[in-house]
Design a protein around this motif. Structure first.
Motif, PDB file in Angstrom:
ATOM      1  N   ARG A  13       0.858  -1.178   0.000  1.00  0.00           N
ATOM      2  CA  ARG A  13       0.000   0.000   0.000  1.00  0.00           C
ATOM      3  C   ARG A  13       0.895   1.228   0.000  1.00  0.00           C
ATOM      4  O   ARG A  13       1.807   1.329   0.808  1.00  0.00           O
ATOM      5  CB  ARG A  13      -0.908  -0.009   1.207  1.00  0.00           C
ATOM      6  N   LEU A  14       0.621   2.146  -0.917  1.00  0.00           N
ATOM      7  CA  LEU A  14       1.476   3.310  -1.060  1.00  0.00           C
ATOM      8  C   LEU A  14       0.635   4.531  -1.399  1.00  0.00           C
ATOM      9  O   LEU A  14      -0.243   4.479  -2.256  1.00  0.00           O
ATOM     10  CB  LEU A  14       2.502   3.072  -2.177  1.00  0.00           C
ATOM     11  N   GLY A  15       0.906   5.617  -0.688  1.00  0.00           N
ATOM     12  CA  GLY A  15       0.230   6.873  -0.955  1.00  0.00           C
ATOM     13  C   GLY A  15       1.237   8.003  -0.932  1.00  0.00           C
ATOM     14  O   GLY A  15       2.305   7.894  -0.342  1.00  0.00           O
ATOM     15  N   VAL A  16       0.877   9.094  -1.604  1.00  0.00           N
ATOM     16  CA  VAL A  16       1.692  10.307  -1.579  1.00  0.00           C
ATOM     17  C   VAL A  16       0.799  11.427  -1.079  1.00  0.00           C
ATOM     18  O   VAL A  16      -0.273  11.681  -1.653  1.00  0.00           O
ATOM     19  CB  VAL A  16       2.273  10.642  -2.965  1.00  0.00           C
ATOM     20  N   ALA A  17       1.217  12.078  -0.001  1.00  0.00           N
ATOM     21  CA  ALA A  17       0.441  13.166   0.582  1.00  0.00           C
ATOM     22  C   ALA A  17       0.690  14.449  -0.197  1.00  0.00           C
ATOM     23  O   ALA A  17       1.833  14.786  -0.507  1.00  0.00           O
ATOM     24  CB  ALA A  17       0.832  13.355   2.044  1.00  0.00           C
ATOM     25  N   ARG A  18      -0.382  15.114  -0.533  1.00  0.00           N
ATOM     26  CA  ARG A  18      -0.335  16.418  -1.197  1.00  0.00           C
ATOM     27  C   ARG A  18      -1.306  17.319  -0.453  1.00  0.00           C
ATOM     28  O   ARG A  18      -2.514  17.070  -0.476  1.00  0.00           O
ATOM     29  CB  ARG A  18      -0.737  16.299  -2.667  1.00  0.00           C
ATOM     30  N   ASP A  19      -0.792  18.350   0.203  1.00  0.00           N
ATOM     31  CA  ASP A  19      -1.615  19.232   1.028  1.00  0.00           C
ATOM     32  C   ASP A  19      -2.332  18.389   2.077  1.00  0.00           C
ATOM     33  O   ASP A  19      -1.691  17.694   2.840  1.00  0.00           O
ATOM     34  CB  ASP A  19      -2.578  20.053   0.163  1.00  0.00           C
ATOM     35  N   ASP A  20      -3.662  18.425   2.119  1.00  0.00           N
ATOM     36  CA  ASP A  20      -4.412  17.643   3.112  1.00  0.00           C
ATOM     37  C   ASP A  20      -4.985  16.356   2.532  1.00  0.00           C
ATOM     38  O   ASP A  20      -5.824  15.714   3.150  1.00  0.00           O
ATOM     39  CB  ASP A  20      -5.558  18.489   3.686  1.00  0.00           C
ATOM     40  N   ASP A  21      -4.540  15.979   1.345  1.00  0.00           N
ATOM     41  CA  ASP A  21      -5.084  14.822   0.645  1.00  0.00           C
ATOM     42  C   ASP A  21      -3.979  13.784   0.431  1.00  0.00           C
ATOM     43  O   ASP A  21      -2.809  14.132   0.342  1.00  0.00           O
ATOM     44  CB  ASP A  21      -5.635  15.272  -0.715  1.00  0.00           C
ATOM     45  N   VAL A  22      -4.353  12.522   0.371  1.00  0.00           N
ATOM     46  CA  VAL A  22      -3.408  11.454   0.035  1.00  0.00           C
ATOM     47  C   VAL A  22      -3.877  10.818  -1.259  1.00  0.00           C
ATOM     48  O   VAL A  22      -5.027  10.406  -1.388  1.00  0.00           O
ATOM     49  CB  VAL A  22      -3.315  10.377   1.144  1.00  0.00           C
ATOM     50  N   TRP A  24      -3.628   7.665  -3.397  1.00  0.00           N
ATOM     51  CA  TRP A  24      -3.263   6.263  -3.180  1.00  0.00           C
ATOM     52  C   TRP A  24      -2.958   5.566  -4.487  1.00  0.00           C
ATOM     53  O   TRP A  24      -3.690   5.705  -5.456  1.00  0.00           O
ATOM     54  CB  TRP A  24      -4.396   5.516  -2.466  1.00  0.00           C
ATOM     55  N   TYR A  25      -1.924   4.794  -4.498  1.00  0.00           N
ATOM     56  CA  TYR A  25      -1.620   3.894  -5.600  1.00  0.00           C
ATOM     57  C   TYR A  25      -2.555   2.709  -5.421  1.00  0.00           C
ATOM     58  O   TYR A  25      -2.630   2.135  -4.343  1.00  0.00           O
ATOM     59  CB  TYR A  25      -0.157   3.469  -5.515  1.00  0.00           C
ATOM     60  N   ARG A  26      -3.292   2.347  -6.449  1.00  0.00           N
ATOM     61  CA  ARG A  26      -4.239   1.239  -6.418  1.00  0.00           C
ATOM     62  C   ARG A  26      -5.459   1.475  -5.543  1.00  0.00           C
ATOM     63  O   ARG A  26      -6.124   0.539  -5.149  1.00  0.00           O
ATOM     64  CB  ARG A  26      -3.566  -0.041  -5.925  1.00  0.00           C
ATOM     65  N   ASP A  27      -5.711   2.702  -5.143  1.00  0.00           N
ATOM     66  CA  ASP A  27      -6.936   3.006  -4.397  1.00  0.00           C
ATOM     67  C   ASP A  27      -7.116   2.126  -3.165  1.00  0.00           C
ATOM     68  O   ASP A  27      -8.173   1.546  -2.948  1.00  0.00           O
ATOM     69  CB  ASP A  27      -8.143   2.847  -5.328  1.00  0.00           C
ATOM     70  N   THR A  28      -6.076   1.987  -2.366  1.00  0.00           N
ATOM     71  CA  THR A  28      -6.137   1.120  -1.191  1.00  0.00           C
ATOM     72  C   THR A  28      -5.786   1.889   0.078  1.00  0.00           C
ATOM     73  O   THR A  28      -4.728   1.710   0.654  1.00  0.00           O
ATOM     74  CB  THR A  28      -5.182  -0.072  -1.335  1.00  0.00           C
ATOM     75  N   PRO A  29      -6.680   2.767   0.527  1.00  0.00           N
ATOM     76  CA  PRO A  29      -6.403   3.513   1.745  1.00  0.00           C
ATOM     77  C   PRO A  29      -6.164   2.575   2.931  1.00  0.00           C
ATOM     78  O   PRO A  29      -6.614   1.430   2.928  1.00  0.00           O
ATOM     79  CB  PRO A  29      -7.658   4.350   1.976  1.00  0.00           C
ATOM     80  N   ALA A  30      -5.461   3.089   3.910  1.00  0.00           N
ATOM     81  CA  ALA A  30      -5.110   2.275   5.072  1.00  0.00           C
ATOM     82  C   ALA A  30      -5.019   3.159   6.304  1.00  0.00           C
ATOM     83  O   ALA A  30      -5.068   4.381   6.216  1.00  0.00           O
ATOM     84  CB  ALA A  30      -3.777   1.580   4.811  1.00  0.00           C
ATOM     85  N   GLU A  31      -4.868   2.540   7.436  1.00  0.00           N
ATOM     86  CA  GLU A  31      -4.675   3.238   8.703  1.00  0.00           C
ATOM     87  C   GLU A  31      -3.260   3.816   8.736  1.00  0.00           C
ATOM     88  O   GLU A  31      -2.286   3.079   8.588  1.00  0.00           O
ATOM     89  CB  GLU A  31      -4.871   2.238   9.854  1.00  0.00           C
ATOM     90  N   ARG A  32      -3.138   5.125   8.914  1.00  0.00           N
ATOM     91  CA  ARG A  32      -1.825   5.775   8.932  1.00  0.00           C
ATOM     92  C   ARG A  32      -1.292   5.862  10.353  1.00  0.00           C
ATOM     93  O   ARG A  32      -2.036   6.169  11.282  1.00  0.00           O
ATOM     94  CB  ARG A  32      -1.918   7.180   8.354  1.00  0.00           C
TER      95      ARG A  32
END
Length: 150
Positions: A13-22, A24-32
């Protein structure tokens, strides 16, 4: 004694934060989670997995990357003072960052990461160099064209 399971699990699971939004690669949000080092991340990850067994757990990583480590170190500014002691900070090359993410995932410390770029061009370098490196490691199987737009 620590028992490490290196068997294949759910996809990275991989995301990149931009401002207040993340994004997600593959649309798989997770517990941060945030941790000051990998040990802290591992402890918080274990607790989060108990609390949220149906969700993946990802570690926040503040990121400054450049084509070489010396240039990356030169890009570090005072903004990292705010996160010092709160989250993992990575300053180095795209290949090194990909290796860190792979280690966190493969060792089961967390199911992936949310990368928080700091500095001009860092988000683009994540897309152009880190994602392909993870793909070459067989951790990201989807085409990069579907990955996080910079």
């Amino acid at each position: 004694m620590i028992d490490i399971d290196l068997s294949r699990r759910a996809p990275l699971r991989l995301g990149v934060a931009r401002d207040d939004d993340v994004r997600w690669y593959r649309d798989t949000p997770a517990e941060r989670i945030r941790g000051v080092d990998l040990g802290d991340v591992a402890r918080k990850s274990a607790r989060a997995r108990i609390t949220h067994p149906d969700r993946g757990v990802v570690a926040d990583i503040d990121v400054v990357i450049a084509s070489d480590a010396a240039t990356a170190r030169g890009l570090v500014d005072g903004s990292f003072d705010e996160s010092a002691g709160k989250t993992i900070v990575y300053v180095g090359t795209p290949a090194g960052l990909a290796g860190l993410i792979a280690d966190i995932y493969t060792l089961g410390i967390a199911d992936g990461a949310v990368l928080i770029p700091s500095g001009q061009g860092v988000a683009e370098l994540i897309h152009d160099a880190v994602l392909p490196a993870l793909q070459m490691m067989d951790l990201l199987a989807d085409p990069i064209s579907q990955a996080l737009p910079a």
